[in-house]
Design a protein around this motif. Structure first.
Motif, PDB file in Angstrom:
ATOM      1  N   ALA A 159     -15.861   0.005   1.262  1.00  0.00           N
ATOM      2  CA  ALA A 159     -14.586   0.061   0.278  1.00  0.00           C
ATOM      3  C   ALA A 159     -13.739  -0.897   0.491  1.00  0.00           C
ATOM      4  O   ALA A 159     -13.184  -1.276  -0.482  1.00  0.00           O
ATOM      5  CB  ALA A 159     -13.964   1.643   0.315  1.00  0.00           C
ATOM      6  N   TRP A 160     -13.470  -1.094   1.817  1.00  0.00           N
ATOM      7  CA  TRP A 160     -12.662  -2.271   2.240  1.00  0.00           C
ATOM      8  C   TRP A 160     -13.116  -3.552   1.590  1.00  0.00           C
ATOM      9  O   TRP A 160     -12.210  -4.361   1.096  1.00  0.00           O
ATOM     10  CB  TRP A 160     -12.476  -2.401   3.884  1.00  0.00           C
ATOM     11  N   ILE A 161     -14.288  -3.820   1.735  1.00  0.00           N
ATOM     12  CA  ILE A 161     -14.981  -5.228   1.234  1.00  0.00           C
ATOM     13  C   ILE A 161     -14.585  -5.301  -0.298  1.00  0.00           C
ATOM     14  O   ILE A 161     -14.410  -6.149  -0.801  1.00  0.00           O
ATOM     15  CB  ILE A 161     -16.518  -5.194   1.619  1.00  0.00           C
ATOM     16  N   GLN A 162     -14.713  -4.189  -0.937  1.00  0.00           N
ATOM     17  CA  GLN A 162     -14.600  -3.915  -2.502  1.00  0.00           C
ATOM     18  C   GLN A 162     -13.377  -4.368  -2.886  1.00  0.00           C
ATOM     19  O   GLN A 162     -13.168  -5.148  -3.855  1.00  0.00           O
ATOM     20  CB  GLN A 162     -14.932  -2.677  -2.865  1.00  0.00           C
TER      21      GLN A 162
ATOM     22  N   PHE B 282      -5.705   1.722   4.070  1.00  0.00           N
ATOM     23  CA  PHE B 282      -6.473   1.764   3.129  1.00  0.00           C
ATOM     24  C   PHE B 282      -7.787   2.669   3.587  1.00  0.00           C
ATOM     25  O   PHE B 282      -8.338   3.532   2.642  1.00  0.00           O
ATOM     26  CB  PHE B 282      -7.083   0.599   2.506  1.00  0.00           C
ATOM     27  N   THR B 283      -8.451   2.289   4.611  1.00  0.00           N
ATOM     28  CA  THR B 283      -9.558   2.956   5.300  1.00  0.00           C
ATOM     29  C   THR B 283      -9.353   4.425   5.468  1.00  0.00           C
ATOM     30  O   THR B 283     -10.098   5.469   5.281  1.00  0.00           O
ATOM     31  CB  THR B 283     -10.271   2.281   6.418  1.00  0.00           C
ATOM     32  N   ASP B 284      -8.135   4.450   5.826  1.00  0.00           N
ATOM     33  CA  ASP B 284      -7.691   6.116   6.045  1.00  0.00           C
ATOM     34  C   ASP B 284      -7.439   6.846   4.832  1.00  0.00           C
ATOM     35  O   ASP B 284      -7.893   7.938   4.672  1.00  0.00           O
ATOM     36  CB  ASP B 284      -6.283   6.144   6.668  1.00  0.00           C
ATOM     37  N   PHE B 285      -7.073   6.288   3.791  1.00  0.00           N
ATOM     38  CA  PHE B 285      -6.957   6.635   2.249  1.00  0.00           C
ATOM     39  C   PHE B 285      -8.395   6.973   1.856  1.00  0.00           C
ATOM     40  O   PHE B 285      -8.610   7.984   1.359  1.00  0.00           O
ATOM     41  CB  PHE B 285      -6.227   5.771   1.448  1.00  0.00           C
TER      42      PHE B 285
ATOM     43  N   PHE C 294       0.703  -1.128  -0.118  1.00  0.00           N
ATOM     44  CA  PHE C 294       0.001  -0.101   0.146  1.00  0.00           C
ATOM     45  C   PHE C 294       0.889   1.279   0.004  1.00  0.00           C
ATOM     46  O   PHE C 294       0.680   2.147  -0.910  1.00  0.00           O
ATOM     47  CB  PHE C 294      -0.929  -0.003   1.042  1.00  0.00           C
ATOM     48  N   ASP C 295       1.946   1.443   1.014  1.00  0.00           N
ATOM     49  CA  ASP C 295       2.739   2.463   0.915  1.00  0.00           C
ATOM     50  C   ASP C 295       3.493   2.748  -0.344  1.00  0.00           C
ATOM     51  O   ASP C 295       3.643   4.016  -0.461  1.00  0.00           O
ATOM     52  CB  ASP C 295       3.737   2.215   2.082  1.00  0.00           C
TER      53      ASP C 295
END
Length: 218
Positions: free
Chosen positions: A158-161, A127-130, A63-64
């Motif tokens: 969004a995470w589930i997606q 990811f959720t912070d993003f 991610f980073d």
């Protein structure tokens, strides 16, 4: 033989990824792992408390590295939320593809267990912070408690997606994972269309794509 001195976090991560892909199993112990790679065991504990900690940080680094690459682009910075998310997806899955053997090994090792969720916990937070910082426009509820629930629901969906897209990518056998690219474009656009309450054309189009894929795989 003298021990390697300049051992950094990324070196240990590379050693670990190489080891599990070559042996198809975790190292038996930190001591054995350090000895195999010719560095002091204490160096391992400067960065990690366990092999599980390495596994978690690897997905966060995917991610980073993705976000770091995107933020170097002036074009990306000027994008709206929809195109920023699309850019993230395409770049993130390029990163996963470059490390596909490891990703499949790590996820299949904990398949259908709670450890799989723990493995991705650092990725989920990043990811959720993003997602939260994209400032995606939704219906204005004008009630603080409901706004918090709406924000949490947006992040979780969004995470589930993202998880569904990873599953699709793992199962994708198309050349250059072109079907995953189609999945990304249709699913992200559909999500934004739902939020913006526009006509259902893209939702139906995405549904047809999923139905077609399921039929062909059955």
């Amino acid at each position: 033989m003298a021990k390697k001195k300049a051992i950094l976090e990324n070196d240990i991560i590379s050693f670990y990824m190489d080891y599990v892909l070559e042996k198809n199993e975790n190292p038996k112990s930190v001591y054995a792992f350090a000895k195999t790679n010719n560095f002091e065991e204490a160096k391992f504990y400067e960065y990690f408390g366990s092999f599980e900690a390495i596994e978690k940080i690897i997905f966060k680094k995917f991610f980073d590295n993705t976000l770091s690459a995107l933020n170097k682009s002036d074009e990306y910075i000027a994008f709206d939320a929809r195109n920023k998310l699309l850019s993230f997806y395409f770049t993130f899955f390029e990163t996963l593809t470059a490390n596909r053997s490891y990703v499949i090994y790590a996820l299949h090792k904990h398949k259908n267990t709670l450890k799989n969720l723990a493995l991705l916990s650092d990725l989920k937070k990043s990811f959720t912070d993003f997602i939260s910082n994209l400032n995606i426009e939704t219906l204005d509820i004008k009630q603080e408690q409901l706004e918090k629930i709406k924000k949490r629901a947006l992040e979780e969906s969004a995470w589930i997606q993202l998880l569904l897209t990873m599953k699709f990518w793992i199962d994708d056998t198309s050349a250059s994972f072109e079907k995953t690219d189609i999945f990304i474009e249709k699913s992200v656009n559909t999500s934004f269309d739902v939020l913006n309450i526009v006509p259902l054309k893209s939702i139906i189009d995405f549904g047809k794509f999923i139905y077609k894929e399921k039929i062909h795989r059955s």
